[in-house]
Scaffold this motif. Structure first.
Motif, PDB file in Angstrom:
ATOM      1  N   GLY A   1       7.635 -38.453 -26.191  1.00  0.00           N
ATOM      2  CA  GLY A   1       6.577 -37.489 -26.452  1.00  0.00           C
ATOM      3  C   GLY A   1       6.261 -36.651 -25.235  1.00  0.00           C
ATOM      4  O   GLY A   1       6.043 -35.434 -25.336  1.00  0.00           O
ATOM      5  N   LEU A   2       6.261 -37.278 -24.060  1.00  0.00           N
ATOM      6  CA  LEU A   2       5.972 -36.547 -22.824  1.00  0.00           C
ATOM      7  C   LEU A   2       7.086 -35.565 -22.468  1.00  0.00           C
ATOM      8  O   LEU A   2       6.822 -34.500 -21.899  1.00  0.00           O
ATOM      9  N   VAL A   3       8.322 -35.906 -22.798  1.00  0.00           N
ATOM     10  CA  VAL A   3       9.425 -34.972 -22.566  1.00  0.00           C
ATOM     11  C   VAL A   3       9.225 -33.708 -23.402  1.00  0.00           C
ATOM     12  O   VAL A   3       9.366 -32.582 -22.912  1.00  0.00           O
ATOM     13  N   GLN A   4       8.872 -33.889 -24.682  1.00  0.00           N
ATOM     14  CA  GLN A   4       8.638 -32.732 -25.550  1.00  0.00           C
ATOM     15  C   GLN A   4       7.440 -31.916 -25.063  1.00  0.00           C
ATOM     16  O   GLN A   4       7.501 -30.687 -24.975  1.00  0.00           O
ATOM     17  N   LEU A   5       6.358 -32.605 -24.742  1.00  0.00           N
ATOM     18  CA  LEU A   5       5.169 -31.910 -24.254  1.00  0.00           C
ATOM     19  C   LEU A   5       5.453 -31.222 -22.930  1.00  0.00           C
ATOM     20  O   LEU A   5       5.009 -30.079 -22.707  1.00  0.00           O
ATOM     21  N   GLY A   6       6.207 -31.879 -22.044  1.00  0.00           N
ATOM     22  CA  GLY A   6       6.543 -31.276 -20.762  1.00  0.00           C
ATOM     23  C   GLY A   6       7.337 -30.000 -20.923  1.00  0.00           C
ATOM     24  O   GLY A   6       7.124 -29.019 -20.196  1.00  0.00           O
ATOM     25  N   GLY A   7       8.253 -29.990 -21.874  1.00  0.00           N
ATOM     26  CA  GLY A   7       9.015 -28.774 -22.146  1.00  0.00           C
ATOM     27  C   GLY A   7       8.118 -27.644 -22.624  1.00  0.00           C
ATOM     28  O   GLY A   7       8.273 -26.485 -22.208  1.00  0.00           O
ATOM     29  N   HIS A   8       7.174 -27.982 -23.487  1.00  0.00           N
ATOM     30  CA  HIS A   8       6.245 -26.961 -24.007  1.00  0.00           C
ATOM     31  C   HIS A   8       5.364 -26.413 -22.879  1.00  0.00           C
ATOM     32  O   HIS A   8       5.148 -25.200 -22.769  1.00  0.00           O
TER      33      HIS A   8
ATOM     34  N   GLN B   1      12.494 -24.624 -34.213  1.00  0.00           N
ATOM     35  CA  GLN B   1      12.315 -26.027 -34.574  1.00  0.00           C
ATOM     36  C   GLN B   1      11.785 -26.821 -33.384  1.00  0.00           C
ATOM     37  O   GLN B   1      10.921 -27.686 -33.550  1.00  0.00           O
ATOM     38  N   TRP B   2      12.268 -26.514 -32.192  1.00  0.00           N
ATOM     39  CA  TRP B   2      11.762 -27.185 -30.995  1.00  0.00           C
ATOM     40  C   TRP B   2      10.304 -26.799 -30.745  1.00  0.00           C
ATOM     41  O   TRP B   2       9.468 -27.646 -30.455  1.00  0.00           O
ATOM     42  N   LEU B   3       9.994 -25.509 -30.868  1.00  0.00           N
ATOM     43  CA  LEU B   3       8.648 -25.019 -30.583  1.00  0.00           C
ATOM     44  C   LEU B   3       7.621 -25.597 -31.548  1.00  0.00           C
ATOM     45  O   LEU B   3       6.479 -25.855 -31.164  1.00  0.00           O
TER      46      LEU B   3
ATOM     47  N   LEU C   1       7.353 -24.083 -20.684  1.00  0.00           N
ATOM     48  CA  LEU C   1       7.449 -22.751 -21.274  1.00  0.00           C
ATOM     49  C   LEU C   1       6.177 -21.948 -21.002  1.00  0.00           C
ATOM     50  O   LEU C   1       6.236 -20.762 -20.659  1.00  0.00           O
ATOM     51  N   LEU C   2       5.028 -22.602 -21.154  1.00  0.00           N
ATOM     52  CA  LEU C   2       3.757 -21.926 -20.876  1.00  0.00           C
ATOM     53  C   LEU C   2       3.644 -21.522 -19.409  1.00  0.00           C
ATOM     54  O   LEU C   2       3.102 -20.456 -19.091  1.00  0.00           O
ATOM     55  N   LEU C   3       4.150 -22.350 -18.514  1.00  0.00           N
ATOM     56  CA  LEU C   3       4.117 -22.029 -17.086  1.00  0.00           C
ATOM     57  C   LEU C   3       4.947 -20.786 -16.794  1.00  0.00           C
ATOM     58  O   LEU C   3       4.510 -19.880 -16.059  1.00  0.00           O
TER      59      LEU C   3
ATOM     60  N   HIS D   1       3.707 -15.496 -24.223  1.00  0.00           N
ATOM     61  CA  HIS D   1       2.761 -16.533 -23.809  1.00  0.00           C
ATOM     62  C   HIS D   1       1.843 -16.900 -24.972  1.00  0.00           C
ATOM     63  O   HIS D   1       1.527 -18.081 -25.173  1.00  0.00           O
ATOM     64  N   GLY D   2       1.450 -15.906 -25.750  1.00  0.00           N
ATOM     65  CA  GLY D   2       0.592 -16.161 -26.908  1.00  0.00           C
ATOM     66  C   GLY D   2       1.271 -17.023 -27.950  1.00  0.00           C
ATOM     67  O   GLY D   2       0.655 -17.922 -28.527  1.00  0.00           O
ATOM     68  N   VAL D   3       2.554 -16.756 -28.200  1.00  0.00           N
ATOM     69  CA  VAL D   3       3.293 -17.568 -29.171  1.00  0.00           C
ATOM     70  C   VAL D   3       3.362 -19.022 -28.700  1.00  0.00           C
ATOM     71  O   VAL D   3       3.135 -19.966 -29.472  1.00  0.00           O
TER      72      VAL D   3
END
Length: 304
Positions: free
Chosen positions: A27-34, A246-248, A37-39, A61-63
Motif C-alpha cells: 500500500g505504501l508503494v502505491q501511495l508513494g508513487g501517487h 488504472q494505476w492512478l 507524481l504530486l511532487l 497537478h489537479g488530476v
C-alpha cells in the motif's frame, strides 16, 4: 466493510481469500508513487515561467490531486493497508484535501454498497442523473460537487445531520469531523491572506477545480446506465482502460469485482476480475470514452 456482498458457488473462495491479504508495504508503494507524481506536478507548477507550461502543469497537478479519491476510497474500506491506523490517517488527509471527510464518506459509501442501484436506499441515486446536455455539462464541471460539499460541511458544523445513513455514534464523529475541517480551511485562508501567499491557490484550489471534471467522468462510469438489480457484477461496471489510468485510480476501474467483494485490496482487483469473468456475466465497457458516448446517447434519446 469486511463482509462479502456477492456470493456464488462457482467462484473459487480459496482463491479469493488468498487475494484478500492486505499489506502495509504494498500500500505504501502505491501511495508513494501517487505522492511522487504530486511532487513532480506541484514542483512544475511552482517553477514554470511560461503561461502554457503553468496551465498544463496546473491541470496535471489537479488530476493527480482529485484522484486522491482513490486512496481515500480504499482507506475507508480499510483495505489499502494492513494497519488500521494507517488506513485512518491517509483517509483523513485525503478527505481534507477533497473536502470529503472520511467518516462521512465511509457512512455514505457503505450505504451505497449495501443498497447499490436501489432507488429508495442508495444515496448515490438521491440526485437524478443528467437528463439534458446542459445538465451533463454542469455535472461534469464539478460545480454541483463543490456546492454539495460546502453545504453539507456547513450543515454538519451547525449540528444539522439529517442523512438516514448516519446513525448512533457516527453522528458525533461526523459533527467533530466537519467542524475540524472547516476550522482548518479557515486557518489556511487567514494564514494565506496574512502572508500574501498564493501557494494554496496554485497547489490546491485552482488544481482541484480544474481536475474535478476528470474525476466526475471517471465516477459516472461506475454505475451509470447499469441495470438496477441486486447482482453486484451487473449493477456495477468494469471499464477497460490504459495502464496509466488504472494505476492512478488504484485499479478501481475494476468496479464490478470491487462491489462483489469489497474486502479485496486494490492490488487484487485485476486478478479477481479475471477470476470472476470466467464464471459470471459482468457489465463491462471498452474505455471511458465509450461509456460517455453511451450516456450522451441516452440523454439525447430521452430528450426526443
Amino acid at each position: 466493510m469486511e463482509e462479502e456482498v456477492y456470493r456464488n458457488a462457482t467462484v473459487d473462495k480459496q482463491a479469493l481469500k488468498a487475494l484478500s491479504q492486505r499489506s502495509d508495504a504494498k500500500g505504501l508503494v502505491q501511495l508513494g508513487g501517487h505522492l511522487g507524481l504530486l511532487l513532480v506536478s506541484g514542483s512544475t507548477v511552482l517553477l514554470s515561467e511560461q503561461a502554457l507550461v503553468y496551465a498544463a502543469a496546473l491541470f496535471a497537478h489537479g488530476v493527480a490531486l482529485v484522484f486522491l479519491f482513490a486512496p481515500l476510497h480504499e482507506c475507508i474500506h480499510r483495505t489499502a493497508f494492513r494497519s488500521r491506523w494507517l488506513n485512518n490517517l491517509v483517509a483523513q488527509v485525503c478527505g481534507l484535501i477533497l473536502a470529503l471527510p472520511a467518516g462521512y464518506f465511509r457512512a455514505f459509501h457503505f450505504q451505497h454498497h449495501r443498497f447499490t442501484q436501489d432507488p429508495g436506499q442508495d444515496p448515490e441515486l438521491a440526485v437524478s442523473p443528467p437528463e439534458s446536455l446542459a445538465g451533463y455539462v454542469l455535472h461534469v464541471s464539478g460545480l454541483p460537487y463543490w456546492w454539495e460539499r460546502s453545504r453539507t460541511i456547513l450543515h454538519h458544523t451547525l449540528g444539522r445531520v439529517g442523512e438516514n445513513f448516519i446513525v448512533g455514534r457516527q453522528r458525533s464523529e461526523i459533527l467533530r469531523e466537519a467542524r475540524s475541517h472547516l476550522a482548518i480551511y479557515l486557518i489556511l485562508l487567514v494564514g494565506s491572506l496574512w502572508a500574501g501567499s498564493s501557494i494554496l491557490l496554485d497547489l490546491w484550489v485552482l488544481p482541484v477545480l480544474l481536475g474535478q471534471p476528470l474525476l466526475r467522468l471517471f465516477l459516472m462510469a461506475e454505475h451509470s446506465g447499469c441495470p438496477q438489480t441486486a447482482d453486484m457484477l451487473i449493477n456495477s461496471r468494469t471499464t477497460e482502460t490504459n495502464g496509466a489510468l488504472q494505476w492512478l485510480c488504484w485499479n478501481m476501474n475494476r468496479h464490478g469485482a470491487h462491489h462483489a467483494y469489497p474486502a479485496l485490496p486494490f492490488r487484487a482487483l485485476p486478478a479477481a476480475d479475471v477470476l470472476l469473468a470466467k464464471h459470471q456475466t459482468m457489465t463491462r465497457s471498452r474505455g471511458y470514452g465509450a461509456v460517455q458516448r453511451d450516456i450522451l446517447r441516452r440523454i439525447q434519446g430521452s430528450a426526443k
